[in-house]
Design a protein around this motif. Structure first.
Motif, PDB file in Angstrom:
ATOM      1  N   THR A 183      17.693  68.402  76.824  1.00  0.00           N
ATOM      2  CA  THR A 183      16.375  67.839  77.112  1.00  0.00           C
ATOM      3  C   THR A 183      15.292  68.798  76.667  1.00  0.00           C
ATOM      4  O   THR A 183      15.523  69.985  76.467  1.00  0.00           O
ATOM      5  CB  THR A 183      16.210  67.557  78.614  1.00  0.00           C
ATOM      6  N   LEU A 184      14.079  68.236  76.532  1.00  0.00           N
ATOM      7  CA  LEU A 184      12.932  69.058  76.149  1.00  0.00           C
ATOM      8  C   LEU A 184      12.577  70.007  77.287  1.00  0.00           C
ATOM      9  O   LEU A 184      12.682  69.646  78.442  1.00  0.00           O
ATOM     10  CB  LEU A 184      11.725  68.159  75.843  1.00  0.00           C
ATOM     11  N   LEU A 234       4.128  70.218  75.031  1.00  0.00           N
ATOM     12  CA  LEU A 234       4.509  68.940  75.623  1.00  0.00           C
ATOM     13  C   LEU A 234       3.424  68.410  76.560  1.00  0.00           C
ATOM     14  O   LEU A 234       3.104  67.219  76.542  1.00  0.00           O
ATOM     15  CB  LEU A 234       5.830  69.098  76.374  1.00  0.00           C
ATOM     16  N   ASP A 235       2.851  69.292  77.355  1.00  0.00           N
ATOM     17  CA  ASP A 235       1.835  68.852  78.320  1.00  0.00           C
ATOM     18  C   ASP A 235       0.627  68.245  77.616  1.00  0.00           C
ATOM     19  O   ASP A 235       0.124  67.194  78.021  1.00  0.00           O
ATOM     20  CB  ASP A 235       1.394  70.025  79.198  1.00  0.00           C
ATOM     21  N   GLY A 240       7.835  56.526  76.385  1.00  0.00           N
ATOM     22  CA  GLY A 240       9.210  56.287  76.808  1.00  0.00           C
ATOM     23  C   GLY A 240      10.199  57.156  76.065  1.00  0.00           C
ATOM     24  O   GLY A 240      11.129  57.726  76.657  1.00  0.00           O
ATOM     25  N   THR A 241      10.008  57.283  74.761  1.00  0.00           N
ATOM     26  CA  THR A 241      10.914  58.104  73.955  1.00  0.00           C
ATOM     27  C   THR A 241      10.853  59.568  74.383  1.00  0.00           C
ATOM     28  O   THR A 241      11.882  60.245  74.489  1.00  0.00           O
ATOM     29  CB  THR A 241      10.549  57.974  72.464  1.00  0.00           C
ATOM     30  N   ILE A 242       9.655  60.055  74.654  1.00  0.00           N
ATOM     31  CA  ILE A 242       9.516  61.442  75.114  1.00  0.00           C
ATOM     32  C   ILE A 242      10.173  61.625  76.478  1.00  0.00           C
ATOM     33  O   ILE A 242      10.861  62.626  76.730  1.00  0.00           O
ATOM     34  CB  ILE A 242       8.024  61.845  75.169  1.00  0.00           C
ATOM     35  N   GLU A 243       9.978  60.656  77.356  1.00  0.00           N
ATOM     36  CA  GLU A 243      10.557  60.775  78.707  1.00  0.00           C
ATOM     37  C   GLU A 243      12.087  60.761  78.654  1.00  0.00           C
ATOM     38  O   GLU A 243      12.748  61.437  79.444  1.00  0.00           O
ATOM     39  CB  GLU A 243      10.028  59.674  79.620  1.00  0.00           C
ATOM     40  N   LYS A 259      -2.281  62.100  67.519  1.00  0.00           N
ATOM     41  CA  LYS A 259      -2.717  63.473  67.812  1.00  0.00           C
ATOM     42  C   LYS A 259      -1.786  64.120  68.851  1.00  0.00           C
ATOM     43  O   LYS A 259      -1.468  65.308  68.759  1.00  0.00           O
ATOM     44  CB  LYS A 259      -4.159  63.468  68.306  1.00  0.00           C
ATOM     45  N   GLY A 260      -1.334  63.332  69.815  1.00  0.00           N
ATOM     46  CA  GLY A 260      -0.394  63.841  70.812  1.00  0.00           C
ATOM     47  C   GLY A 260       0.925  64.255  70.189  1.00  0.00           C
ATOM     48  O   GLY A 260       1.481  65.316  70.502  1.00  0.00           O
TER      49      GLY A 260
END
Length: 553
Positions: A552-553, A472-473, A497-500, A461-462
């Motif tokens: 970056t995002l 993103l939040d 980790g991948t998002i960070e 869901k995220g």
């Protein structure tokens, strides 16, 4: 939503998700699943954009494969034709300014003097840190010299400078990351402390079996025919039987004591030795100790006098173990043997159907699910996964009418089985793929209502929030919730980790990958996670040395 089916553990290798919810419902870590030609996951840990934001599970893999075909075949724009004349970001052709001209490296390259090549390229890079050809030649030299870490750093710099548009560079990075991951995982895995999964994971695992004697309540199915009318004797045995004590612990969710109690039954060569061997092997598999599980499974399978249900179940689990170890021929043999000795066992066809999906044999998968449904018409999981297989077949064939038929099939399944979280989960992934994001979100909400303790659903869901609303939040909030619910959910740590990485938070990303590594359920899964972690480390080093960072995002 089942947290992990046995065959599904195979999805943890190379580019596929970690065990999660059903054939397509798992996510995160994992070996080639459906559509193994997708973008390497190390690239997701370096490059920003669509690949991460596409959801999870098998749909996630198929979309990555499709995008690679679409973006990798543009000739000069991104294919190998471009390799003949690499350009720096400033647009200059390959020769560097000044005395760093690559004639020396080129001459040494012809003579395969790799140490000298590396030294000459270093001089060129010192003059121009963004000199792509010199960085790539040095990466190749380091590869030949078996300097994997240095090779990875150089080729990472090249990939960033080229915007991840050059297949040759990406393939080298992928190759080195896999080698590094395998080396580190081999050492780490043999010395790892066994770790029991969460109760939700274990219950979901057993829920995928219907003909499994050892997962039934105590005293149900454990007595032989002659014992069925001897309840008093059975109750007396319970006091002294390690196996029956282990079953009691199962009901109490006191899983840490099960292996030791089964060992007592086996050492005493007790009445339930075959059942104890199978139950012990199952928990060895759950804690990631396939080496210990295999002898127990072998023994059960060889016991001709044992209940055929026990032997068939052992074959299913050994076949799943082989698939996880990337031995599909041995896996197929075990599933076929199980079907031969117990042709009325619905579990055989259910789990073999999942294997066939992983092997991209969709028609055979559908046939197996049909047989499972014939034997167990109430099997909601099999019906949901049959819809998934039909959708996969329609999607791969780009057949819009069959896609719509498969979507209608999902609707019928969730209407017929409103308590089956797996049906909603698989339907949500198909809806996401069809960009029906609002309805997919509703399906995930229904999963959460049915199984509020299933962390995997929160991760899916995220990810949906990222793709749908670029929120993103909210996405990170849901993935953090998954970790709060189940601090052993490696899929959540890997995804975080991948998002960070894509946010540029390397230190936190590496911490998340390391947590996932410590939770890995197989050596192959651990190798994949080390690859992600090493990719993040390499980007950190490249940023320090050359000031290079992807968007970056």
């Amino acid at each position: 939503m089942a947290a992990s089916k046995p065959v599904e553990a195979a999805v943890v290798a190379a580019a596929a998700p970690s065990p999660g919810s059903g054939v397509g419902g798992g996510g995160g870590g994992g070996t080639a699943g459906p559509g193994t030609g997708g973008l390497p996951r190390w690239q997701l840990a370096l490059a920003v954009g669509a690949p991460l934001l596409l959801g999870a599970g098998a749909m996630y893999l198929w979309n990555r494969q499709r995008r690679r075909r679409e973006t990798g075949g543009r000739g000069d724009a991104s294919g190998l034709k471009r390799n003949s004349e690499r350009k720096t970001p400033e647009g200059r052709a390959s020769p560097a300014p000044g005395s760093g001209h690559p004639e020396g490296p080129g001459a040494h390259l012809e003579m395969q003097k790799w140490k000298e090549v590396a030294q000459d390229c270093t001089k060129a890079v010192e003059l121009n840190p963004k000199y792509v050809k010199a960085l790539f030649r040095r990466a190749k030299a380091h590869e030949k010299l078996d300097n994997k870490k240095e090779c990875l750093e150089d080729v990472t710099a090249v990939c960033i400078l080229e915007g991840f548009q050059n297949q040759q560079s990406m393939l080298l990075a992928d190759k080195v990351l896999k080698l590094l991951g395998k080396e580190k995982a081999k050492e780490k895995y043999k010395n790892r402390e066994p770790l029991m999964p969460s109760p939700q994971f274990i219950k979901s695992y057993f829920s995928s079996f219907t003909d499994d004697i050892i997962s039934q309540p105590t005293l149900k199915g454990e007595k032989s025919d002659e014992d069925k009318d001897k309840e008093g004797e059975a109750l007396e045995v319970k006091e002294n039987s390690g196996y029956l004590k282990a079953k009691q612990y199962m009901e109490e969710e006191n899983y840490d004591k099960i292996i030791s109690e089964c060992s007592k039954e086996i050492d005493a060569q007790g009445k339930y030795m075959a059942e104890a061997l199978l139950l012990r092997a199952t928990f060895y598999l759950l804690i990631g100790n396939a080496t210990a599980a295999k002898p127990d499974l072998d023994k059960v399978i060889s016991l001709k006098e044992a209940n055929v249900k026990l032997r068939a179940n052992a074959l299913i689990k050994r076949g799943s173990m082989y698939m996880q170890q990337q031995q599909p021929l041995l896996s197929t043999q075990d599933f076929n043997m199980a079907a031969d000795i117990d042709p009325q066992n619905a579990d055989v066809y259910h789990h073999r159907g999942q294997l066939k999906i992983l092997l991209d044999q969709v028609e055979e998968a559908v046939a197996d699910f049909d047989e499972c449904i014939r034997l167990r018409p109430e099997s909601a999981l099999a019906q949901a996964q049959k819809c998934f297989a039909l959708y996969r077949q329609a999607y791969t064939g780009n057949n819009s009418s069959q896609i719509q038929a498969a979507m209608k099939g999902f609707e019928e399944v969730i209407k017929k089985f409103p308590k089956c979280a797996e049906g909603y989960a698989l339907y949500a992934q198909a809806l996401t793929d069809q960009q029906q994001f609002g309805k997919a979100d509703e399906m995930y909400d229904k999963c959460i209502d049915l199984e509020p303790d299933n962390a995997t659903t929160y991760v899916h869901k995220g990810l949906l929030q990222l793709q749908w609303k670029q929120d993103l939040d909210r996405g990170l909030e849901l993935i953090s919730k998954a970790i709060e619910i189940d601090n052993k959910c490696d899929f959540a740590y890997e995804t975080m980790g991948t998002i960070e990485v894509q946010r540029g938070n390397m230190e936190k990303a590496i911490d998340m990958f390391n947590k996932a590594i410590n939770l890995a359920k197989s050596e192959m899964e651990m190798a994949h996670l080390y690859s992600l972690c090493d990719a993040a480390h390499a980007q950190t080093e490249v940023a320090k040395k050359y000031g290079l960072k992807p968007p970056t995002l």
